[in-house]
Design an enzyme around this catalytic site. Structure first.
Site, short mmCIF file in Angstrom:
data_model
loop_
_atom_site.label_atom_id
_atom_site.label_comp_id
_atom_site.label_asym_id
_atom_site.label_seq_id
_atom_site.Cartn_x
_atom_site.Cartn_y
_atom_site.Cartn_z
N SER A 144 -20.04 24.06 -26.66
CA SER A 144 -20.38 22.65 -26.31
C SER A 144 -22.33 22.35 -26.25
O SER A 144 -22.60 22.58 -25.16
CB SER A 144 -19.60 22.04 -24.80
OG SER A 144 -19.90 20.90 -24.45
N TYR A 158 -19.26 22.45 -15.82
CA TYR A 158 -18.46 22.70 -16.85
C TYR A 158 -19.55 23.04 -18.07
O TYR A 158 -19.34 24.04 -19.37
CB TYR A 158 -17.95 21.42 -17.74
CG TYR A 158 -16.99 21.21 -18.99
CD1 TYR A 158 -16.85 21.92 -19.39
CD2 TYR A 158 -17.94 20.50 -20.04
CE1 TYR A 158 -16.25 22.26 -20.97
CE2 TYR A 158 -17.70 20.37 -20.88
CZ TYR A 158 -16.87 21.55 -21.82
OH TYR A 158 -16.82 21.17 -22.92
P1 NAP Z 1 -7.87 20.48 -25.72
O1 NAP Z 1 -6.86 19.06 -26.25
O2 NAP Z 1 -7.57 19.55 -23.63
O3 NAP Z 1 -6.64 21.16 -25.84
C1 NAP Z 1 -7.10 22.84 -24.96
C2 NAP Z 1 -6.09 23.45 -25.19
O4 NAP Z 1 -7.13 25.01 -24.52
C3 NAP Z 1 -4.12 23.51 -25.65
O5 NAP Z 1 -3.65 24.45 -26.38
C4 NAP Z 1 -4.24 24.32 -23.82
O6 NAP Z 1 -3.00 24.09 -24.07
C5 NAP Z 1 -4.96 25.36 -24.01
N1 NAP Z 1 -5.00 25.51 -22.26
C6 NAP Z 1 -5.26 24.82 -21.18
N2 NAP Z 1 -5.47 26.37 -20.70
C7 NAP Z 1 -5.29 26.75 -20.69
C8 NAP Z 1 -4.95 28.57 -20.06
N3 NAP Z 1 -5.45 28.42 -19.03
N4 NAP Z 1 -5.18 29.56 -20.99
C9 NAP Z 1 -4.59 29.11 -22.49
N5 NAP Z 1 -4.94 27.95 -22.80
C10 NAP Z 1 -5.36 26.75 -22.16
O7 NAP Z 1 -8.80 20.67 -25.49
P2 NAP Z 1 -10.01 20.21 -26.87
O8 NAP Z 1 -10.63 18.74 -25.88
O9 NAP Z 1 -9.56 20.89 -28.16
O10 NAP Z 1 -11.33 21.42 -26.28
C11 NAP Z 1 -11.25 23.08 -26.82
C12 NAP Z 1 -12.24 23.79 -26.35
O11 NAP Z 1 -14.04 22.33 -27.42
C13 NAP Z 1 -13.03 23.51 -25.15
O12 NAP Z 1 -13.55 24.79 -24.50
C14 NAP Z 1 -13.83 22.19 -24.70
O13 NAP Z 1 -14.51 22.76 -23.64
C15 NAP Z 1 -14.61 22.30 -25.85
N6 NAP Z 1 -15.27 21.45 -26.44
C16 NAP Z 1 -14.53 19.92 -26.23
C17 NAP Z 1 -15.55 19.04 -26.54
C18 NAP Z 1 -14.72 17.75 -27.09
O14 NAP Z 1 -14.94 16.57 -26.61
N7 NAP Z 1 -12.76 17.51 -27.02
C19 NAP Z 1 -16.89 18.98 -26.21
C20 NAP Z 1 -17.25 20.10 -26.66
C21 NAP Z 1 -16.21 21.48 -26.62
P3 NAP Z 1 -1.67 24.20 -23.19
O15 NAP Z 1 -1.61 22.41 -23.11
O16 NAP Z 1 -0.19 24.78 -23.06
O17 NAP Z 1 -1.86 24.07 -21.88
#
Ligand code: NAP
Length: 249
Positions: A144, A158
């Protein structure tokens, strides 16, 4: 050419789901890992299958070693020997200052965002490395921009967990560079997913928007494009890199 087999942790929603869809289009067989939302994971698998691809949904909490071992064993059994991994699953914990955070939040974030990717990288290296009889491959970690911005007043822990992922990317890339494995990271900026509401601050997206140089929030598909590039042979001379995909942030 042998089939490319990809595991995406947290592949059921958000950025992970976009990576699964794009990877399937690019010809990967995809293991869609999720923790609890089976319906979301099943719908990603159904989409892939409708488009003629191969995918399986596998429930596992990647913050737990026993679950990670079972996840990789299921991938071996259901899809074959892994060639690619995306360490994507991550959480922020509820937004607050460091002087208010409890140990349970710190543990939950570090377990999923640091321990999980290390355990998954360990299991992937055992399958990809030419040292272990594998034929090489690639790992992409989802970091991130928080790792360099620090996320003050929101979730410094985080940001720190993503800093650990950046260091792991650099070190592991060097460790396995002569074993046919490339390791890189993509550092997204603000992307439209459910992670922001889960942090207890649904207004965050609109608050941050004016600080993004190109003036807009990213789409999960824009992150997926960068991940697929780094996984692919088009990135054959790239390892240990951290690619910001953030609209300039
Ligand atoms: P999200 O929409 O909240 O989706 C999270 C995913 O991770 C879901 O598929 C969830 O499955 C799964 N998950 C959560 N806890 C888990 C666990 N303990 N074991 C296995 N799977 C798990 O998240 P996102 O925004 O797409 O983020 C994905 C990645 O991108 C993360 O590493 C985040 O830090 C990074 N990121 C995101 C952003 C942003 O702005 N969105 C920015 C920078 C970095 P369930 O639904 O079954 O729980």
């Amino acid at each position: 050419m042998a089939e490319k087999i990809l595991l995406v942790t947290g592949g059921s929603r958000g950025i992970g789901a976009a990576i699964c869809r794009l990877a399937a289009k690019a010809g990967y067989a995809v293991a869609v890992n999720y923790r609890s939302d089976k319906a979301a994971a099943d719908s990603v698998v159904a989409e892939v299958e409708t488009a003629g691809g191969r995918a399986v949904a596998i429930a596992a909490d990647v913050a737990r070693e026993a679950d990670v071992l079972r996840l990789f064993a299921e991938v071996d059994r259901k899809l074959g020997r892994l060639t690619h991994l995306v360490n994507n699953a991550g959480i922020t914990g509820r937004g607050q200052r460091v002087d208010a955070v409890d140990a349970a939040t710190l543990e939950a974030v570090f377990d999923l965002n640091i321990l999980g990717p290390f355990l998954c990288a360990r299991e992937a290296v055992k399958r990809l490395s030419t040292l272990h009889g594998g034929s090489g491959g690639a790992i992409v970690n989802i970091s991130s921009v928080a790792s360099s911005l620090g996320s003050p007043g929101e979730y410094v822990w985080y940001a720190a967990s993503k800093g650990a992922i950046d260091s792991m990317t650099i070190g592991l890339a060097k460790e396995v560079a002569r074993e046919g494995i490339r390791v890189n990271a993509v550092a997204p900026g603000m992307v439209m997913t459910e992670i922001h509401a889960a942090s207890g601050d649904p207004g965050r997206v609109e608050r941050i928007r004016p600080t993004i140089p190109n003036g807009r929030i990213g789409e999960p598909e824009e992150i997926a494009e960068a991940v697929l590039f780094l996984l692919s042979d088009a990135a054959s001379y790239i390892t240990g890199s951290i690619l910001r995909v953030s609209g300039g942030r």
